[in-house]
Design a protein around this motif. Structure first.
Motif, short mmCIF file in Angstrom:
data_model
loop_
_atom_site.label_atom_id
_atom_site.label_comp_id
_atom_site.label_asym_id
_atom_site.label_seq_id
_atom_site.Cartn_x
_atom_site.Cartn_y
_atom_site.Cartn_z
N THR A 156 0.83 -1.21 0.00
CA THR A 156 0.00 0.00 0.00
C THR A 156 0.86 1.26 0.00
OG1 THR A 156 -0.22 -0.21 2.41
CG2 THR A 156 -2.00 -1.08 1.08
N LYS A 157 1.94 1.25 0.77
CA LYS A 157 2.83 2.42 0.82
C LYS A 157 3.58 2.59 -0.50
CE LYS A 157 3.58 2.42 5.84
NZ LYS A 157 4.56 2.16 6.93
N ALA A 158 3.98 1.48 -1.09
CA ALA A 158 4.69 1.53 -2.37
C ALA A 158 3.76 2.04 -3.47
CB ALA A 158 5.24 0.16 -2.75
N ALA A 159 2.50 1.62 -3.42
CA ALA A 159 1.50 2.07 -4.41
C ALA A 159 1.33 3.59 -4.33
CB ALA A 159 0.17 1.37 -4.18
N VAL A 160 1.29 4.11 -3.11
CA VAL A 160 1.17 5.56 -2.91
C VAL A 160 2.43 6.26 -3.41
CG1 VAL A 160 1.06 7.39 -1.16
CG2 VAL A 160 -0.43 5.37 -0.96
N ALA A 161 3.59 5.69 -3.10
CA ALA A 161 4.86 6.28 -3.53
C ALA A 161 4.98 6.36 -5.05
CB ALA A 161 6.03 5.47 -2.96
N VAL A 162 4.58 5.28 -5.71
CA VAL A 162 4.64 5.25 -7.19
C VAL A 162 3.64 6.23 -7.79
CG1 VAL A 162 4.14 3.80 -9.21
CG2 VAL A 162 5.53 2.89 -7.34
N LYS A 163 2.46 6.28 -7.20
CA LYS A 163 1.43 7.19 -7.71
C LYS A 163 1.83 8.65 -7.54
CE LYS A 163 -3.62 7.58 -7.68
NZ LYS A 163 -4.88 7.13 -7.02
N SER A 164 2.58 8.94 -6.47
CA SER A 164 2.97 10.33 -6.19
C SER A 164 3.89 10.91 -7.26
CB SER A 164 3.66 10.41 -4.82
OG SER A 164 4.93 9.77 -4.86
N ALA A 165 4.53 10.04 -8.05
CA ALA A 165 5.41 10.52 -9.12
C ALA A 165 4.61 11.11 -10.27
CB ALA A 165 6.29 9.39 -9.62
N LYS A 166 3.30 10.80 -10.31
CA LYS A 166 2.38 11.34 -11.32
C LYS A 166 2.85 11.08 -12.76
CE LYS A 166 0.51 14.89 -8.25
NZ LYS A 166 0.31 16.32 -7.97
N ASN A 167 3.26 9.85 -12.99
CA ASN A 167 3.60 9.42 -14.34
C ASN A 167 2.90 8.09 -14.62
OD1 ASN A 167 5.22 7.44 -13.10
ND2 ASN A 167 6.97 8.83 -13.07
N LYS A 168 3.38 7.35 -15.60
CA LYS A 168 2.68 6.13 -16.01
C LYS A 168 3.23 4.85 -15.37
CE LYS A 168 1.15 8.05 -20.43
NZ LYS A 168 1.18 7.91 -21.90
N THR A 169 4.16 4.98 -14.44
CA THR A 169 4.74 3.80 -13.80
C THR A 169 3.68 3.03 -13.01
OG1 THR A 169 6.87 4.93 -13.55
CG2 THR A 169 6.51 2.99 -12.18
N LYS A 170 3.70 1.70 -13.15
CA LYS A 170 2.76 0.84 -12.42
C LYS A 170 3.53 -0.05 -11.44
CE LYS A 170 -0.62 0.54 -16.20
NZ LYS A 170 0.10 1.33 -17.20
N LEU A 171 2.87 -0.41 -10.36
CA LEU A 171 3.50 -1.23 -9.32
C LEU A 171 3.22 -2.71 -9.54
CD1 LEU A 171 5.01 -1.18 -6.53
CD2 LEU A 171 2.74 -1.34 -5.48
N LEU A 172 4.28 -3.52 -9.41
CA LEU A 172 4.15 -4.97 -9.40
C LEU A 172 4.56 -5.47 -8.02
CD1 LEU A 172 5.84 -6.04 -12.78
CD2 LEU A 172 3.43 -5.56 -12.35
N CYS A 173 3.96 -6.55 -7.60
CA CYS A 173 4.30 -7.16 -6.31
C CYS A 173 5.16 -8.40 -6.54
CB CYS A 173 3.02 -7.53 -5.57
SG CYS A 173 3.31 -8.35 -3.99
N GLY A 174 6.31 -8.44 -5.90
CA GLY A 174 7.19 -9.60 -6.02
C GLY A 174 7.45 -10.21 -4.65
N ALA A 175 8.15 -11.30 -4.63
CA ALA A 175 8.62 -11.97 -3.41
C ALA A 175 7.58 -12.86 -2.75
CB ALA A 175 9.16 -10.98 -2.39
N GLY A 176 7.82 -14.17 -2.87
CA GLY A 176 7.08 -15.13 -2.08
C GLY A 176 5.64 -15.39 -2.45
N ILE A 177 5.20 -14.99 -3.62
CA ILE A 177 3.81 -15.25 -4.01
C ILE A 177 3.68 -16.72 -4.42
CG2 ILE A 177 2.03 -14.75 -5.73
CD1 ILE A 177 2.93 -11.87 -5.68
N VAL A 178 2.86 -17.45 -3.69
CA VAL A 178 2.78 -18.90 -3.93
C VAL A 178 1.37 -19.41 -4.20
CG1 VAL A 178 4.89 -19.43 -2.63
CG2 VAL A 178 2.69 -19.36 -1.43
#
Length: 218
Positions: A156-178
């Motif tokens: 959730t914090k990373a999503a906010v951080a990425v959105k705050s850049a106000k560009n087209k970057t999208k967030l992906l979730c990595g690590a341990g998804i099983v």
């Protein structure tokens, strides 16, 4: 975006990578989900003409010509590769190189997936506008523990951080998804996709696990 990093796992060695990619093609078409595969570097040519995006696991800030052993983005593009991971936790590179490579892929109209270890890095690098930022806490990689359940606030914090850049970057979730449940939770928390590796590649039934993940994304 459903990205599978094959690392250098033995499970997809040799011509097994062909079966793996064909399975991913089928799942992508069936669920209408964008699936991309990052095979081991030496196997890229075997599957580069796939109908789904094939990515490099790493690229170098090197030029065409006398650069033995380096992975040159321009040549990858000529081989049909659609983009690359940058700064994976197992292959970290200096900040100045990250910026150059994101810009280089943008110039080449190739996909950039920039891996970060925490929210501070997500905020810092979102400003240079990669296509995707994948957040993957090093301690959870290959652990079987999902960031979506172990550290949901990180997404959730990373999503906010990425959105705050106000560009087209999208967030992906990595690590341990099983599991599909992990995928659904990640999307619910603000991720626009997933970056997975062992949870898929080491599965005994690729079709079943890819289907589970893809279905959970839609």
């Amino acid at each position: 975006m459903f990205v599978i990093n094959c690392k250098n796992y033995e499970e997809i060695s040799g011509d097994k990578i062909i079966k793996f990619v064909k399975t991913a093609e089928k799942i992508s078409k069936k669920f209408k989900v964008k699936v991309a595969i990052a095979p081991p570097q030496h196997l890229i040519g075997v599957v580069s003409k796939s109908s789904i995006p094939i990515l490099a696991q790493h690229i170098d800030d090197s030029k065409i010509g006398s650069t033995t052993g380096f992975i040159v983005p321009e040549l990858l593009k000529k081989s049909g590769v659609k983009g690359s991971l940058i700064n994976h936790s197992e292959h970290r590179i200096p900040s100045k190189d990250i910026k150059k490579l994101v810009l280089k892929l943008k110039e080449l109209k190739m996909i950039s997936i920039l891996c970060v270890k925490d929210v501070a890095e997500a905020r810092k690098y979102a400003k240079i506008n990669p296509d995707y930022i994948a957040i993957e806490p090093p301690e959870l990689i290959g652990s079987g523990k999902a960031v979506s359940t172990e550290k949901p606030e990180l997404i959730t914090k990373a999503a906010v951080a990425v959105k705050s850049a106000k560009n087209k970057t999208k967030l992906l979730c990595g690590a341990g998804i099983v599991s599909g449940e992990d995928v659904s939770k990640a999307v619910e928390l603000g991720s626009k996709g997933i970056l997975v590796a062992s949870g898929i590649v080491k599965s005994k039934n690729w079709d079943k696990i890819m289907s589970e993940f893809a279905k959970s994304m839609v």
